[in-house]
Design a protein around this motif. Sequence first.
Motif, short mmCIF file in Angstrom:
data_model
loop_
_atom_site.label_atom_id
_atom_site.label_comp_id
_atom_site.label_asym_id
_atom_site.label_seq_id
_atom_site.Cartn_x
_atom_site.Cartn_y
_atom_site.Cartn_z
N TRP A 75 0.86 -1.18 0.00
CA TRP A 75 0.00 0.00 0.00
C TRP A 75 0.90 1.23 0.00
N PHE A 76 0.54 2.17 -0.82
CA PHE A 76 1.20 3.47 -0.89
C PHE A 76 0.15 4.55 -0.72
N ARG A 77 0.62 5.76 -0.45
CA ARG A 77 -0.31 6.88 -0.38
C ARG A 77 0.34 8.13 -0.95
N GLN A 78 -0.53 9.02 -1.38
CA GLN A 78 -0.06 10.29 -1.94
C GLN A 78 -0.99 11.40 -1.49
N ALA A 79 -0.41 12.32 -0.76
CA ALA A 79 -1.15 13.49 -0.31
C ALA A 79 -0.98 14.61 -1.34
N PRO A 80 -1.90 15.55 -1.39
CA PRO A 80 -1.79 16.65 -2.35
C PRO A 80 -0.46 17.38 -2.24
N GLY A 81 0.21 17.54 -3.37
CA GLY A 81 1.46 18.26 -3.39
C GLY A 81 2.66 17.48 -2.89
N LYS A 82 2.46 16.21 -2.58
CA LYS A 82 3.56 15.40 -2.06
C LYS A 82 3.81 14.19 -2.96
N ARG A 102 4.40 10.19 -3.83
CA ARG A 102 3.83 8.94 -3.37
C ARG A 102 4.80 8.28 -2.39
N GLU A 103 4.26 7.78 -1.29
CA GLU A 103 5.12 7.19 -0.27
C GLU A 103 4.62 5.81 0.12
N PHE A 104 5.56 4.97 0.50
CA PHE A 104 5.26 3.62 0.95
C PHE A 104 4.56 3.68 2.30
N VAL A 105 3.56 2.80 2.46
CA VAL A 105 2.84 2.71 3.73
C VAL A 105 3.08 1.36 4.40
N ALA A 106 2.83 0.29 3.65
CA ALA A 106 2.93 -1.06 4.23
C ALA A 106 3.14 -2.07 3.11
#
Length: 123
Positions: free
Chosen positions: A35-42, A44-48
Amino acid sequence: VQLQASGGGLVQAGGSLRLSCAASGRTFSNNGMGWFRQAPGKEREFVAGISWNGGRKHYADSVEGRFTISRDNAKNTVTLQMNSLKPEDTADYYCAACRFAVASSGPDDYSYWGQGTLVTVSS
């Protein structure tokens, strides 16, 4: 081949959400999943991430102890249980299938991606 993520929504800080990712078109029982996530203006980052048989799991420091990843190879699904949510967890969340049996934290190691599901945590 499709990865379908679901379960996002709006929740208050301290609350919980459960994200699911269903695969269709092929099985990923030999692949690590992440799972990855991407916040506005940032970026994409690894989550789990979870290994092919569920035996190895690892988490970003920011979610360790609050999030739990699991998988059911018989159902071709991966789940992310998110507890004690914080406003900084707000992002689009993506599930992905890794090229390797042990999930990597690098997005370039993932060959299949689902569409995002939006998680919004209010303060």
